[in-house]
Design a protein around this motif. Structure first.
Motif, PDB file in Angstrom:
ATOM      1  N   ILE A 146       7.429  -3.125   2.273  1.00 46.64           N
ATOM      2  CA  ILE A 146       7.081  -4.121   1.372  1.00 46.64           C
ATOM      3  C   ILE A 146       5.963  -3.718   1.507  1.00 46.64           C
ATOM      4  CG2 ILE A 146       6.931  -6.407   0.687  1.00 46.64           C
ATOM      5  CD1 ILE A 146       9.808  -6.461   2.645  1.00 46.64           C
ATOM      6  N   GLU A 147       4.937  -3.842   2.063  1.00 45.21           N
ATOM      7  CA  GLU A 147       3.576  -4.108   2.021  1.00 45.21           C
ATOM      8  C   GLU A 147       3.077  -2.298   1.630  1.00 45.21           C
ATOM      9  OE1 GLU A 147      -0.410  -4.221   5.050  1.00 45.21           O
ATOM     10  OE2 GLU A 147       1.536  -4.176   6.118  1.00 45.21           O
ATOM     11  N   GLU A 148       3.186  -1.388   1.988  1.00 38.96           N
ATOM     12  CA  GLU A 148       3.176  -0.683   1.171  1.00 38.96           C
ATOM     13  C   GLU A 148       3.447  -0.633  -0.292  1.00 38.96           C
ATOM     14  OE1 GLU A 148       4.842   3.030   3.352  1.00 38.96           O
ATOM     15  OE2 GLU A 148       3.957   2.754   5.114  1.00 38.96           O
ATOM     16  N   SER A 149       5.029  -0.773  -0.756  1.00 42.52           N
ATOM     17  CA  SER A 149       5.211  -1.179  -1.906  1.00 42.52           C
ATOM     18  C   SER A 149       4.576  -2.095  -3.079  1.00 42.52           C
ATOM     19  CB  SER A 149       6.587  -1.200  -1.526  1.00 42.52           C
ATOM     20  OG  SER A 149       7.661  -1.726  -3.574  1.00 42.52           O
ATOM     21  N   LEU A 150       4.142  -3.199  -2.400  1.00 42.14           N
ATOM     22  CA  LEU A 150       3.139  -4.059  -2.816  1.00 42.14           C
ATOM     23  C   LEU A 150       1.487  -3.730  -3.160  1.00 42.14           C
ATOM     24  CD1 LEU A 150       3.891  -7.546  -1.265  1.00 42.14           C
ATOM     25  CD2 LEU A 150       4.248  -6.966  -3.250  1.00 42.14           C
ATOM     26  N   PHE A 151       1.481  -2.441  -2.122  1.00 47.46           N
ATOM     27  CA  PHE A 151      -0.763  -2.371  -2.774  1.00 47.46           C
ATOM     28  C   PHE A 151      -0.337  -1.245  -3.721  1.00 47.46           C
ATOM     29  CE2 PHE A 151      -3.758   0.450  -2.054  1.00 47.46           C
ATOM     30  CZ  PHE A 151      -4.934  -0.446  -2.012  1.00 47.46           C
ATOM     31  N   ALA A 152       1.069  -0.311  -3.552  1.00 47.79           N
ATOM     32  CA  ALA A 152       1.276   0.955  -4.728  1.00 47.79           C
ATOM     33  C   ALA A 152       1.416  -0.179  -5.687  1.00 47.79           C
ATOM     34  CB  ALA A 152       2.410   1.325  -4.452  1.00 47.79           C
ATOM     35  N   GLN A 153       2.275  -1.020  -5.752  1.00 51.63           N
ATOM     36  CA  GLN A 153       2.343  -1.305  -8.000  1.00 51.63           C
ATOM     37  C   GLN A 153       0.747  -2.359  -7.691  1.00 51.63           C
ATOM     38  OE1 GLN A 153       5.946  -3.302  -7.885  1.00 51.63           O
ATOM     39  NE2 GLN A 153       6.992  -3.577  -5.576  1.00 51.63           N
ATOM     40  N   PHE A 154       0.410  -2.741  -7.042  1.00 44.21           N
ATOM     41  CA  PHE A 154      -0.813  -3.523  -7.148  1.00 44.21           C
ATOM     42  C   PHE A 154      -2.050  -2.472  -7.761  1.00 44.21           C
ATOM     43  CE2 PHE A 154      -5.422  -4.716  -6.215  1.00 44.21           C
ATOM     44  CZ  PHE A 154      -5.597  -5.494  -7.059  1.00 44.21           C
ATOM     45  N   ARG A 155      -2.307  -1.088  -7.354  1.00 48.43           N
ATOM     46  CA  ARG A 155      -3.168   0.564  -7.369  1.00 48.43           C
ATOM     47  C   ARG A 155      -2.626   0.652  -9.047  1.00 48.43           C
ATOM     48  NH1 ARG A 155      -2.146   3.473  -3.396  1.00 48.43           N
ATOM     49  NH2 ARG A 155      -0.294   4.964  -4.380  1.00 48.43           N
ATOM     50  N   LEU A 156      -1.800   1.128  -8.824  1.00 51.16           N
ATOM     51  CA  LEU A 156      -0.436   1.143 -10.993  1.00 51.16           C
ATOM     52  C   LEU A 156      -1.393   0.223 -11.165  1.00 51.16           C
ATOM     53  CD1 LEU A 156       1.974   3.039  -9.411  1.00 51.16           C
ATOM     54  CD2 LEU A 156      -0.059   3.862 -10.003  1.00 51.16           C
ATOM     55  N   GLY A 157      -1.544  -1.024 -11.519  1.00 53.13           N
ATOM     56  CA  GLY A 157      -1.522  -1.713 -12.461  1.00 53.13           C
ATOM     57  C   GLY A 157       0.150  -3.157 -12.397  1.00 53.13           C
ATOM     58  N   VAL A 158       1.092  -2.517 -11.972  1.00 54.68           N
ATOM     59  CA  VAL A 158       2.567  -2.926 -12.203  1.00 54.68           C
ATOM     60  C   VAL A 158       2.106  -4.396 -11.449  1.00 54.68           C
ATOM     61  CG1 VAL A 158       5.047  -3.210 -11.853  1.00 54.68           C
ATOM     62  CG2 VAL A 158       3.092  -0.569 -11.807  1.00 54.68           C
ATOM     63  N   LEU A 159       1.932  -4.809 -10.403  1.00 53.70           N
ATOM     64  CA  LEU A 159       1.542  -6.204 -10.013  1.00 53.70           C
ATOM     65  C   LEU A 159      -0.410  -6.050 -10.328  1.00 53.70           C
ATOM     66  CD1 LEU A 159       2.914  -6.215  -6.103  1.00 53.70           C
ATOM     67  CD2 LEU A 159       4.258  -6.964  -8.551  1.00 53.70           C
ATOM     68  N   SER A 160       0.083  -7.557 -11.050  1.00 51.72           N
ATOM     69  CA  SER A 160      -1.673  -8.629 -10.567  1.00 51.72           C
ATOM     70  C   SER A 160      -1.936  -9.039  -9.849  1.00 51.72           C
ATOM     71  CB  SER A 160      -1.449  -9.763 -12.004  1.00 51.72           C
ATOM     72  OG  SER A 160      -0.511 -10.302 -11.071  1.00 51.72           O
ATOM     73  N   TYR A 161      -3.149  -9.246  -9.455  1.00 55.66           N
ATOM     74  CA  TYR A 161      -4.259  -9.275  -8.429  1.00 55.66           C
ATOM     75  C   TYR A 161      -3.267 -10.888  -7.462  1.00 55.66           C
ATOM     76  CZ  TYR A 161      -6.430 -13.717 -10.115  1.00 55.66           C
ATOM     77  OH  TYR A 161      -6.431 -14.856 -10.865  1.00 55.66           O
ATOM     78  N   LEU A 162      -3.128 -11.334  -8.725  1.00 59.43           N
ATOM     79  CA  LEU A 162      -2.244 -13.263  -8.210  1.00 59.43           C
ATOM     80  C   LEU A 162      -0.168 -12.702  -7.499  1.00 59.43           C
ATOM     81  CD1 LEU A 162      -2.946 -15.276 -11.135  1.00 59.43           C
ATOM     82  CD2 LEU A 162      -3.951 -15.726  -9.014  1.00 59.43           C
ATOM     83  N   GLU A 163      -0.195 -11.939  -7.921  1.00 64.63           N
ATOM     84  CA  GLU A 163       1.044 -11.549  -7.858  1.00 64.63           C
ATOM     85  C   GLU A 163       0.941 -10.694  -6.404  1.00 64.63           C
ATOM     86  OE1 GLU A 163       4.019 -10.818 -11.904  1.00 64.63           O
ATOM     87  OE2 GLU A 163       2.132  -9.278 -10.989  1.00 64.63           O
ATOM     88  N   TYR A 164       0.138  -9.816  -6.530  1.00 62.36           N
ATOM     89  CA  TYR A 164      -0.707  -8.912  -4.521  1.00 62.36           C
ATOM     90  C   TYR A 164      -0.527  -9.823  -4.211  1.00 62.36           C
ATOM     91  CZ  TYR A 164      -2.184  -5.752  -2.048  1.00 62.36           C
ATOM     92  OH  TYR A 164      -2.632  -5.198  -0.387  1.00 62.36           O
ATOM     93  N   VAL A 165      -1.245 -11.018  -4.610  1.00 63.52           N
ATOM     94  CA  VAL A 165      -1.823 -11.906  -3.438  1.00 63.52           C
ATOM     95  C   VAL A 165      -0.775 -12.739  -2.537  1.00 63.52           C
ATOM     96  CG1 VAL A 165      -3.283 -14.032  -3.028  1.00 63.52           C
ATOM     97  CG2 VAL A 165      -4.148 -12.057  -4.065  1.00 63.52           C
ATOM     98  N   TYR A 166      -0.099 -12.836  -3.716  1.00 66.67           N
ATOM     99  CA  TYR A 166       1.600 -14.154  -3.461  1.00 66.67           C
ATOM    100  C   TYR A 166       2.553 -12.879  -2.224  1.00 66.67           C
ATOM    101  CZ  TYR A 166       5.521 -16.640  -3.726  1.00 66.67           C
ATOM    102  OH  TYR A 166       6.775 -17.030  -3.464  1.00 66.67           O
ATOM    103  N   GLY A 167       2.395 -11.880  -3.027  1.00 61.80           N
ATOM    104  CA  GLY A 167       3.256 -11.397  -2.040  1.00 61.80           C
ATOM    105  C   GLY A 167       2.503 -10.935  -0.814  1.00 61.80           C
TER     106      GLY A 167
END
Length: 424
Positions: free
Chosen positions: A357-378
């Motif tokens: 899950i951690e790898e997936s969250l960072f990969a989506q954040f790096r690609l811009g799929v997740l905002s920083y708020l969504e990444y922080v919450y995750g």
């Protein structure tokens, strides 16, 4: 493929076994260090020895005495001056010998139990402090990992800001999250140091430090007793009830001794007296023997016997109270253990999937799929799950440690072998 999986499972099982052996050795080393170094333990050992010495003194018939009397000294001595010597001692009479022997025997056995209980209590206290330290170390690792993730995320977001992809406010808000994570890491580091000092207070500075994963390994190396194992008869063999029983038995024996000697002890005395020459009458030596037996009369003795009866009643009541309190503590500890086991079972699958899950969250954040708020919450939810697992581990181990102590069962929680000798 099947052979490879079998090999991997065998390697994993061997590693888990090594982890259990290692953490058990560290726990037992902490216990032995506390037994060897704890000033509080030394005080309790001497306190038990003092109790024994005082009780044995009550069983003894007081010290013998010698008395020398001479009429006149030097130039003041007359021709008819007399000299006398008395040697006497109190002693235990019929009805006192039995209680005295019983008090001596009960005290010897009781002091040994009390000192063993003091040693076990010191070992349990040191183990609990070490477990708290291990939990603090694991919480610190969670905080460090969170700060490292935010370092990477903040660097990535700043690069995007330089490219004009995100606003500066997003960078500033993520920087606030980074600051908050830094404060949490500092607080966790301080907590580790506080816990470390608490262990060193009992064990000295050279105790084995806990390692990452010790809590989980120790859960595998310990066990929870069945609810049917928690009953008054089983708890009678436990350390607290053994201690309470010994204290009560000594007090009851002291009460019986006090009752037997309420009117005092008999006294035996031998006397030698020299009579000088008086005119034509030659001098001579006289020997005498005297025994004094107290009579069971008077209000003072009756009141002392009444006080002795109350003393015995207090001892009996204290043992009954200890039995109820010990049963309550054991039932509460078992409930805590069962609750912690249930929590660990509930989150087990989620904890195993956290790395993915951690790898997936960072990969989506790096690609811009997740905002920083969504990444922080995750990631916050990720860390909360890890902290929940740590809390469940420490709750389970603390409960098992108490149950092992209450039942005096080393199969429940690793316990080092040690012995004590009665202090005299």
């Amino acid at each position: 493929m099947t052979i490879l999986v079998s090999v991997l499972l065998a390697v994993a099982g061997s590693a888990a076994g090594d982890d259990q052996v290692g953490v058990v050795q560290r726990v037992e080393s902490v216990q032995l260090a506390a037994v060897a170094s704890s000033p509080a333990l030394q005080a309790r050992l001497h306190e038990a020895a003092l109790t024994g010495a005082e009780a044995r003194l009550e069983a003894a018939a007081v010290s013998p005495y010698v008395e020398w009397q001479s009429e006149g000294m030097g130039s003041e001595r007359t021709l008819n001056a007399q000299d006398s010597l008395r040697i006497g001692t109190p002693f235990n009479f019929f009805g006192q010998i039995g209680p005295a022997r019983d008090l001596t025997r009960t005290t010897g056995e009781g002091v040994a139990v009390m000192q063993h209980a003091a040693v076990r209590s010191a070992a349990v206290e040191a183990t609990q402090r070490w477990l708290d330290l291990a939990a603090a170390v694991e919480r610190l690792e969670v905080r460090k990992a969170r700060l490292a993730r935010l370092d990477t995320a903040l660097a990535l977001l700043e690069a995007r800001h330089q490219l004009g992809e995100v606003a500066g406010t997003e960078v500033a808000q993520l920087d606030l999250e980074h600051t908050d994570a830094s404060l949490l890491e500092a607080a966790a580091a301080a907590e580790v140091e506080v816990r470390r000092q608490a262990v060193a207070e009992l064990c000295g500075p050279s105790f084995p430090a806990p390692q990452q994963g010790d809590l989980a390994a120790l859960v595998d190396a310990s066990r929870s007793p069945a609810s049917d194992d928690i009953h008054e008869q089983a708890l009678q063999a436990g350390v607290p009830m053994q201690h309470a029983g010994s204290v009560a038995e000594i007090e009851e024996a002291r009460a019986r001794m006090a009752s037997a000697t309420a009117w005092g002890r008999p006294m035996i005395e031998a006397e030698w007296e020299h009579f000088p020459d008086i005119g034509p009458v030659p001098g001579y030596d006289a020997w005498g023997f005297r025994i004094a037996v107290p009579l069971p009369l008077g209000s003072a003795g009756a009141r002392q016997r009444a006080a002795a009866r109350e003393r015995a009643a207090v001892a009996i009541a204290s043992r009954q109270t200890a039995a109820r309190e010990t049963l309550s503590r054991a039932e509460a500890a078992l409930a805590v253990a069962e609750g912690a086991e249930s929590r660990l079972t509930t989150i087990a699958s989620a904890v195993k999937s956290l790395p993915r899950i951690e790898e997936s969250l960072f990969a989506q954040f790096r690609l811009g799929v997740l905002s920083y708020l969504e990444y922080v919450y995750g990631t916050v939810r990720h860390d909360e799950l890890l902290l929940t697992a740590i809390d469940a581990h420490i709750d389970l181990l603390a409960a098992r440690l108490q149950l092992s102590y209450l039942l005096d069962d080393p199969s429940i929680f690793p316990t080092a072998a040690y012995s004590t000798e009665e202090e005299s």
